[in-house]
Each structure stands twice: as structure tokens, then as C-alpha cells.
Enzyme design. Structure first.
Site, PDB file in Angstrom:
ATOM      1  N   LYS A 140     -68.611  76.554  32.417  1.00  0.00           N
ATOM      2  CA  LYS A 140     -68.737  77.990  32.636  1.00  0.00           C
ATOM      3  C   LYS A 140     -68.712  78.735  31.302  1.00  0.00           C
ATOM      4  O   LYS A 140     -68.367  78.151  30.259  1.00  0.00           O
ATOM      5  CB  LYS A 140     -67.607  78.483  33.541  1.00  0.00           C
ATOM      6  CG  LYS A 140     -66.211  78.252  32.994  1.00  0.00           C
ATOM      7  CD  LYS A 140     -65.148  78.637  33.991  1.00  0.00           C
ATOM      8  CE  LYS A 140     -63.753  78.390  33.398  1.00  0.00           C
ATOM      9  NZ  LYS A 140     -62.678  78.821  34.311  1.00  0.00           N
TER      10      LYS A 140
ATOM     11  N   ARG B 112     -54.706  83.704  42.266  1.00  0.00           N
ATOM     12  CA  ARG B 112     -55.978  84.138  41.699  1.00  0.00           C
ATOM     13  C   ARG B 112     -56.987  83.914  42.811  1.00  0.00           C
ATOM     14  O   ARG B 112     -56.783  84.371  43.920  1.00  0.00           O
ATOM     15  CB  ARG B 112     -56.254  83.350  40.410  1.00  0.00           C
ATOM     16  CG  ARG B 112     -57.164  84.040  39.434  1.00  0.00           C
ATOM     17  CD  ARG B 112     -57.252  83.286  38.120  1.00  0.00           C
ATOM     18  NE  ARG B 112     -57.741  81.913  38.265  1.00  0.00           N
ATOM     19  CZ  ARG B 112     -58.145  81.157  37.261  1.00  0.00           C
ATOM     20  NH1 ARG B 112     -58.119  81.634  36.025  1.00  0.00           N
ATOM     21  NH2 ARG B 112     -58.556  79.924  37.464  1.00  0.00           N
TER      22      ARG B 112
ATOM     23  N   TYR C 201     -62.481  97.929   4.923  1.00  0.00           N
ATOM     24  CA  TYR C 201     -62.215  99.143   5.687  1.00  0.00           C
ATOM     25  C   TYR C 201     -60.729  99.501   5.678  1.00  0.00           C
ATOM     26  O   TYR C 201     -59.856  98.619   5.753  1.00  0.00           O
ATOM     27  CB  TYR C 201     -62.667  98.975   7.132  1.00  0.00           C
ATOM     28  CG  TYR C 201     -64.149  99.115   7.347  1.00  0.00           C
ATOM     29  CD1 TYR C 201     -64.805 100.306   7.051  1.00  0.00           C
ATOM     30  CD2 TYR C 201     -64.887  98.055   7.851  1.00  0.00           C
ATOM     31  CE1 TYR C 201     -66.170 100.444   7.259  1.00  0.00           C
ATOM     32  CE2 TYR C 201     -66.261  98.178   8.068  1.00  0.00           C
ATOM     33  CZ  TYR C 201     -66.892  99.373   7.766  1.00  0.00           C
ATOM     34  OH  TYR C 201     -68.245  99.507   7.979  1.00  0.00           O
TER      35      TYR C 201
ATOM     36  N   MET D 114     -67.589  93.731  11.246  1.00  0.00           N
ATOM     37  CA  MET D 114     -68.495  93.197  12.252  1.00  0.00           C
ATOM     38  C   MET D 114     -69.295  91.996  11.761  1.00  0.00           C
ATOM     39  O   MET D 114     -69.473  91.014  12.472  1.00  0.00           O
ATOM     40  CB  MET D 114     -69.457  94.291  12.721  1.00  0.00           C
ATOM     41  CG  MET D 114     -70.371  93.862  13.868  1.00  0.00           C
ATOM     42  SD  MET D 114     -71.490  95.164  14.397  1.00  0.00           S
ATOM     43  CE  MET D 114     -70.349  96.368  15.078  1.00  0.00           C
TER      44      MET D 114
END
Length: 373
Positions: free
Chosen positions: A41, A140, A263, A311
Site C-alpha cells: 500500500k 480501527r 531561512y 523545500m
């Protein structure tokens, strides 16, 4: 500077398919007579469902688990008609055509899903088999035990579903001493005893290491196939790393004491430094949480991340690197450092894999003896 012929500014995700197949073989041996149902998955945990699925199929795997019908169709198109593909999230009206067209087998998680799929099965000549998922305490997906009793009494509904497997999922298998494991095992056995005789499956990757009582007729490994640690006792585990992220070095710079990096100027140099700017950032799977505390490997040496991960770029302190660091080289993430990276970021090895960005060039690699990287 002259560019190296193989140099690219694009990061590379190297997936060692030989290691993947070796992990499959090692887990198969550990599971004994139980079949292996491979969890592929989330695009095979970020590594590519089709190439991973094909490699596992070539290693002998014939049972696969995906989360959604869309994932199942992609896998079916990639590996052909002869494998069983189960859809863990179960059937839904909008997915009916995909489930039937791609011959996918829904996992039934509720009475509502059971009744819906029974109505579908009654409309077609050869409906796919199913698996029945029992909730044994994870709360779940899965049939609550009261609903399971109702399903067990409804022989017509059971026949319409035509289950091949009855399964549940362990919540705490990574911790062998956790009492939840035995509780779930006992609940699973008791629940299954209400049903017509059907093969059983309980163990995930970590559950395999709990031993034969948890194996039943099928185990369903995921993270262990891809080289991730599944338990709190890594010394017992039999798998090896599969995935490495290679980030190209785009620039090497020298900065003075007192200068800041990245940053928000979150890092200030306390001495003159040499830094390497590498072409991979949080879009490629390097978490922002690794800012100023994560590491990478350059020339087999661990070097720190300095400044905030952005990023597309990450900055490394290579001041102490023993060998020449230059544009065109690479910094290495993941690999045998996957667990340490997960610890630094206070996250899961699963998450670090599935977050690997799609823009990475995928290199489905078979190692050469002389390649020690």
C-alpha cells in the site's frame, strides 16, 4: 569546474531489489509454513508499487495487500492476472467497477460493507473472493465482535461474500511483552471459532517475530520487506536496508564565524565553516524536523544538517570531512541510517519512507561487488 558526466541536480532514490527479495526470503523462512501476503500500500511505502510488486512476484509472492481500489488497479496492471490483490479499505459503490474490472478482492470491515458487496456479488457471474477483517481491540477498521456474531449467523450473507481469509491486525506487536498481543490473539481465536473453517491471518511485520502461535496460515509484512525496523529488539530482525536517498551536492561554500544559514537565520556559525548545499529538501522526504539536528553521510562520514531544511535544499556542515567535498558528489540519507533518522525527527520509519518525494529519480538497483556506497 568540469561537470561529471553522470551529474544531475535531481535527487536519486536507490531501491535495492536484491535486498528486497532477500528480505522476502528471510521473512518467509521465519514464517515457516505460513504464506506471505506482502503489504504494498501507499505505493509500496513510497518505493514504487509496480517495480516492487514485480520483484516480489519474481521472488514467489502471490498475495498482495493495498489500501484502495485505485492502488490495486495500478498493481494489477503492473504484475498481471495471476496474483491475489486484497483491498484493505474494503468496497464502496464508486469503486465497484474498478474492483470487478481489475479482479481485486475487497477486505470486508463492517456489516455495511458486507451487505453492499453481497449485493454486488449477486449481480455478477464470478465475483471476487473476499477477506473478513475482525477488530480484536485496535478500534480501527474491522468488524466489532458483536457484528461478527451477526455475520456468523447469516449463512446466506457469508456464502455471498465467499471469504478466502479471516484476518485481524495487531496493535502492539513491536513490543513482545505487551499484554495486548496475547489479548488480541485470544480474541482472534475465539472470534474465528464462530465462523466456518477459513484460513486465518493475524501477524504484521512485528507479529512475525512473536512466533508461531501468531503466524496462522498467512503473515502480512510491510515495513520489514523494505528494511525498516519492526520491533523494539532490532538484534532479532533478519532484514537489510532496501532504500537510499542520494542528494547531489550543488555548491560548496565557505562562511565566516557569525554568519547565519538558511531561512529564519536559525543557525549561526560559531567558527569559520565549510558547508555543502545539497539538492534535496522536504519535498524529497528530508523532514523539516531535522533542521539543525539531523545528519547525512558524505564520504562515509556522518555530517550535521545546519540551518532549516527547505523545500528543495538542505545544508550540511562538511568542515571536518576528511575527503574532498565538491559539486557533483552526493550526500546519503536513509539506508542503514533510517532508524536513526526516524529517532531524530521523532517520527516513524514508515513515515520517512512514504514521504519520499515523487520527483526523485527512481533507480531500481542491483549492487555490484565493487560498489561500496
Amino acid at each position: 569546474m568540469t561537470f561529471q558526466p553522470s551529474y544531475s541536480t535531481r535527487p536519486t532514490l536507490r531501491v535495492d531489489l536484491d535486498a528486497l527479495k532477500a528480505n522476502y526470503a528471510a521473512l518467509s523462512k521465519l514464517a515457516g509454513a505460513a504464506k506471505i501476503g506482502a503489504s504494498v500500500k501507499a505505493d509500496a511505502y513510497g518505493l514504487g508499487a509496480v517495480p516492487v510488486g514485480r520483484a516480489l512476484y519474481g521472488a514467489g509472492c502471490r498475495i498482495f495487500f493495498v489500501a484502495t481500489a485505485g492502488e490495486g488497479k495500478i498493481l494489477r496492471d503492473g504484475i498481471g492476472p495471476n496474483a491475489a490483490i486484497y483491498v484493505l479499505n474494503g468496497p464502496a459503490p464508486r469503486d465497484k467497477g474498478v474492483l470487478l474490472g481489475a479482479k481485486l478482492k475487497p477486505v470486508i470491515n463492517s456489516l455495511e460493507q458486507a451487505r453492499f458487496w453481497a449485493s454486488v456479488a449477486d449481480e455478477v457471474n464470478e465475483p471476487p473472493y473476499t477477506a473478513i477483517h475482525i477488530d480484536t481491540g485496535m478500534n480501527r477498521l474491522g468488524l466489532p465482535l458483536d457484528d461478527l456474531t451477526e455475520l456468523a449467523r447469516d449463512k446466506k450473507l457469508w456464502k455471498s461474500l465467499n471469504p478466502e481469509w479471516v484476518m485481524s491486525h495487531l496493535a502492539c506487536a513491536g513490543e513482545a511483552s505487551n499484554p495486548m498481543n496475547k489479548t488480541q490473539l485470544e480474541r482472534f481465536r475465539k472470534a474465528a471459532a464462530q465462523l466456518p473453517l477459513t484460513p486465518l491471518s493475524l501477524a504484521n511485520s512485528a507479529g512475525i517475530y512473536l512466533g508461531k502461535p501468531y503466524h496462522f496460515q498467512m503473515v502480512r509484512p510491510g515495513i520489514s520487506l523494505y528494511g525498516g525496523q519492526a520491533t523494539t529488539r532490532p538484534e532479532q530482525e533478519v532484514t537489510q536496508p532496501v532504500v537510499t536517498l542520494l542528494a547531489p551536492i550543488l555548491q560548496v561554500r565557505y562562511i565566516k564565524a557569525g554568519e547565519t544559514i538558511g531561512y529564519n537565520a536559525s543557525f549561526t556559525a560559531d567558527k569559520d565553516m565549510r558547508i555543502a548545499v545539497v539538492g534535496a529538501g522536504y519535498a524529497d522526504g528530508i523532514p523539516v524536523s531535522h533542521s539543525n539536528k539531523g545528519t547525512a553521510i558524505v564520504h562515509d562520514m556522518e555530517v550535521p544538517i545546519v540551518g532549516r531544511v527547505s523545500m528543495d535544499l538542505t545544508i550540511l556542515d562538511v568542515t571536518e570531512a576528511r575527503l574532498t567535498v565538491e559539486m557533483g558528489g552526493v550526500a546519503v540519507f536513509r539506508g542503514s541510517h533510517l532508524e536513526a533518522e526516524a529517532g531524530i525527527g521523532e517520527t516513524l520509519n514508515y513515515e520517512l519512507l512514504v514521504r519520499l518525494g515523487q520527483r526523485c529519480r527512481r533507480d531500481y538497483w542491483k549492487p555490484k561487488k565493487e560498489d561500496n556506497r
